[in-house]
Design a protein around this motif. Sequence first.
Motif, PDB file in Angstrom:
ATOM      1  N   ILE A 164     -12.792 -49.524  41.594  1.00 15.78           N
ATOM      2  CA  ILE A 164     -13.097 -48.870  42.860  1.00 15.78           C
ATOM      3  C   ILE A 164     -12.667 -47.403  42.831  1.00 15.78           C
ATOM      4  N   LYS A 165     -11.559 -47.131  42.175  1.00 15.36           N
ATOM      5  CA  LYS A 165     -11.071 -45.747  42.088  1.00 15.36           C
ATOM      6  C   LYS A 165     -12.004 -44.862  41.283  1.00 15.36           C
ATOM      7  N   ASP A 166     -12.702 -45.447  40.301  1.00 12.44           N
ATOM      8  CA  ASP A 166     -13.552 -44.644  39.412  1.00 12.44           C
ATOM      9  C   ASP A 166     -14.771 -45.456  38.979  1.00 12.44           C
ATOM     10  N   PRO A 167     -15.726 -45.696  39.920  1.00 10.63           N
ATOM     11  CA  PRO A 167     -16.862 -46.564  39.596  1.00 10.63           C
ATOM     12  C   PRO A 167     -17.823 -45.979  38.564  1.00 10.63           C
ATOM     13  N   SER A 168     -17.686 -44.699  38.248  1.00 13.15           N
ATOM     14  CA  SER A 168     -18.556 -44.098  37.234  1.00 13.15           C
ATOM     15  C   SER A 168     -18.064 -44.364  35.816  1.00 13.15           C
ATOM     16  N   ASP A 169     -16.878 -44.906  35.674  1.00 16.65           N
ATOM     17  CA  ASP A 169     -16.313 -45.197  34.359  1.00 16.65           C
ATOM     18  C   ASP A 169     -16.889 -46.514  33.845  1.00 16.65           C
ATOM     19  N   PRO A 170     -17.708 -46.492  32.770  1.00 21.91           N
ATOM     20  CA  PRO A 170     -18.350 -47.723  32.291  1.00 21.91           C
ATOM     21  C   PRO A 170     -17.360 -48.766  31.803  1.00 21.91           C
ATOM     22  N   MET A 171     -16.227 -48.333  31.278  1.00 20.99           N
ATOM     23  CA  MET A 171     -15.225 -49.282  30.800  1.00 20.99           C
ATOM     24  C   MET A 171     -14.611 -50.050  31.965  1.00 20.99           C
ATOM     25  N   LYS A 172     -14.305 -49.345  33.049  1.00 18.31           N
ATOM     26  CA  LYS A 172     -13.728 -49.995  34.221  1.00 18.31           C
ATOM     27  C   LYS A 172     -14.747 -50.912  34.889  1.00 18.31           C
ATOM     28  N   ARG A 173     -15.999 -50.481  34.919  1.00 16.59           N
ATOM     29  CA  ARG A 173     -17.056 -51.330  35.486  1.00 16.59           C
ATOM     30  C   ARG A 173     -17.193 -52.616  34.679  1.00 16.59           C
ATOM     31  N   ARG A 174     -17.236 -52.477  33.371  1.00 18.64           N
ATOM     32  CA  ARG A 174     -17.393 -53.645  32.508  1.00 18.64           C
ATOM     33  C   ARG A 174     -16.195 -54.593  32.633  1.00 18.64           C
ATOM     34  N   ALA A 175     -15.009 -54.043  32.751  1.00 14.97           N
ATOM     35  CA  ALA A 175     -13.810 -54.881  32.884  1.00 14.97           C
ATOM     36  C   ALA A 175     -13.884 -55.715  34.157  1.00 14.97           C
ATOM     37  N   TRP A 176     -14.333 -55.101  35.253  1.00 13.14           N
ATOM     38  CA  TRP A 176     -14.447 -55.847  36.504  1.00 13.14           C
ATOM     39  C   TRP A 176     -15.563 -56.885  36.424  1.00 13.14           C
ATOM     40  N   GLU A 177     -16.665 -56.562  35.767  1.00 11.82           N
ATOM     41  CA  GLU A 177     -17.750 -57.531  35.604  1.00 11.82           C
ATOM     42  C   GLU A 177     -17.284 -58.745  34.807  1.00 11.82           C
ATOM     43  N   GLU A 178     -16.440 -58.522  33.836  1.00  9.93           N
ATOM     44  CA  GLU A 178     -15.925 -59.645  33.041  1.00  9.93           C
ATOM     45  C   GLU A 178     -15.051 -60.566  33.891  1.00  9.93           C
ATOM     46  N   VAL A 179     -14.239 -59.985  34.783  1.00  9.24           N
ATOM     47  CA  VAL A 179     -13.448 -60.815  35.699  1.00  9.24           C
ATOM     48  C   VAL A 179     -14.366 -61.617  36.618  1.00  9.24           C
ATOM     49  N   GLN A 180     -15.415 -60.992  37.117  1.00 10.41           N
ATOM     50  CA  GLN A 180     -16.359 -61.701  37.978  1.00 10.41           C
ATOM     51  C   GLN A 180     -16.994 -62.881  37.245  1.00 10.41           C
ATOM     52  N   MET A 181     -17.330 -62.688  35.985  1.00  9.45           N
ATOM     53  CA  MET A 181     -17.920 -63.782  35.206  1.00  9.45           C
ATOM     54  C   MET A 181     -16.917 -64.915  35.003  1.00  9.45           C
ATOM     55  N   GLU A 182     -15.659 -64.565  34.800  1.00 11.87           N
ATOM     56  CA  GLU A 182     -14.622 -65.593  34.683  1.00 11.87           C
ATOM     57  C   GLU A 182     -14.483 -66.376  35.991  1.00 11.87           C
ATOM     58  N   LEU A 183     -14.557 -65.685  37.111  1.00 10.18           N
ATOM     59  CA  LEU A 183     -14.490 -66.354  38.415  1.00 10.18           C
ATOM     60  C   LEU A 183     -15.672 -67.295  38.606  1.00 10.18           C
ATOM     61  N   CYS A 184     -16.856 -66.846  38.179  1.00  5.63           N
ATOM     62  CA  CYS A 184     -18.054 -67.685  38.317  1.00  5.63           C
ATOM     63  C   CYS A 184     -17.993 -68.930  37.435  1.00  5.63           C
ATOM     64  N   ALA A 185     -17.198 -68.864  36.383  1.00  6.18           N
ATOM     65  CA  ALA A 185     -17.075 -70.016  35.485  1.00  6.18           C
ATOM     66  C   ALA A 185     -16.155 -71.101  36.045  1.00  6.18           C
ATOM     67  N   LEU A 186     -15.414 -70.799  37.113  1.00  5.65           N
ATOM     68  CA  LEU A 186     -14.537 -71.789  37.733  1.00  5.65           C
ATOM     69  C   LEU A 186     -15.352 -72.846  38.476  1.00  5.65           C
ATOM     70  N   ALA A 187     -14.755 -74.018  38.655  1.00  4.33           N
ATOM     71  CA  ALA A 187     -15.375 -75.049  39.499  1.00  4.33           C
ATOM     72  C   ALA A 187     -15.335 -74.567  40.946  1.00  4.33           C
ATOM     73  N   ARG A 188     -16.504 -74.396  41.544  1.00  5.24           N
ATOM     74  CA  ARG A 188     -16.596 -73.812  42.887  1.00  5.24           C
ATOM     75  C   ARG A 188     -17.277 -74.762  43.854  1.00  5.24           C
ATOM     76  N   PRO A 189     -17.000 -74.627  45.142  1.00  7.13           N
ATOM     77  CA  PRO A 189     -17.746 -75.400  46.137  1.00  7.13           C
ATOM     78  C   PRO A 189     -19.238 -75.079  46.032  1.00  7.13           C
ATOM     79  N   SER A 190     -20.058 -76.065  46.348  1.00 11.72           N
ATOM     80  CA  SER A 190     -21.505 -75.931  46.186  1.00 11.72           C
ATOM     81  C   SER A 190     -22.190 -75.560  47.495  1.00 11.72           C
ATOM     82  N   ILE A 191     -23.503 -75.412  47.410  1.00 13.50           N
ATOM     83  CA  ILE A 191     -24.315 -75.187  48.603  1.00 13.50           C
ATOM     84  C   ILE A 191     -24.099 -76.320  49.609  1.00 13.50           C
ATOM     85  N   ALA A 192     -23.943 -77.534  49.098  1.00  7.75           N
ATOM     86  CA  ALA A 192     -23.721 -78.674  49.988  1.00  7.75           C
ATOM     87  C   ALA A 192     -22.480 -78.471  50.847  1.00  7.75           C
TER      88      ALA A 192
END
Length: 357
Positions: free
Chosen positions: A254-282
Amino acid sequence: MFVLDSHCDTPSQILRLRDLSLDNDHAHVDFPKLARGGVDGAFFAIYVPASLGQVEAEAYADLLLERLNATMEANQDKAAYAQTSNQAFLNKEKGLFSVFIGLENGSPLGTSLEKLQKYYDQGVRYMTLCHSADNEICDSCAAAKRWGGLSPFGKTLIPEMNRIGMMIDLAHSSDQTMKDVLELSSKPVAYTHGCCRALASHRRNISDEMLRALADNGGVACMSIYPCFLDDDFLRVLDESGLESKMWIEDEFIKDPSDPMKRRAWEEVQMELCALARPSIARVVDHIEHAVNVAGIEHVGIGTDYDGIEVTAEGLETIAKFGSLWDEMTRRGFSAKEQNLIAGKNLLRVLKDVRRR
């Protein structure tokens, strides 16, 4: 059916350099995804962090409005502002997505009714009274309960919001703040994004008592798709994953969204979160059903919190998948008329009632 999401934090993502005209990777909301999801409109939240003092909060809100205005100017072939249900329906006829504006956190006002009018004049049609800290208006559900509900200023603010026709949003408010507002407000109010406390104990969720009071007020409670609001088990899964210790990575992005390394690091965390067992649409529809059973079909809506949450319910990873909600509701026996009410008609009715003199 007019599909209206009562809460997306997309303006914050514009500040983080998202181009809404593109079909972005690792993004919840942009105009191509909205079209694929069959979404006709959304309240785009001008989210103001609770950590900011009044002067900084006002400047931050003004910056977000400026960037949103620039985005809308650049996408006139895709979207247009709406402040009323009639404008939203006209936009749909023209093939345009409707952007309503909400102000999430009243801290930019300080104790000024004039600033409330300023934001109304800039198109804001609801205000979330507080966020993750008590402010000059009221107590937050997440804070120390400075006022015991509404502050003295808050008690003057509620009638003024009624008078000018700005919808009051109770999301993030403490239970006592909610009670105070419902006693004072002569107009219906909204709870724009959260879930049912009877099904998940998160303090941000709304109790059955408040659901019934909101229905008595004529208001609407809009259900979210945030796993932490949907199911207590996800909080255990999240804690065991250790991913909460990585949330500083988003702060750095958030402090520096133009930095591709920081963007990629946050995207990797998001992918890890998506890999968790999550509540469904149901599970999302479980909360919708519960709210309907408690408050009634005319008092429930959808407020996803897309772009304001790190991870979503499984199957709703982006707003392009929004149609899956209606599929699950049809499977549960919700009629087309009932889905129409929940999809947007209830919220549009409250918006109209708030403006009625």
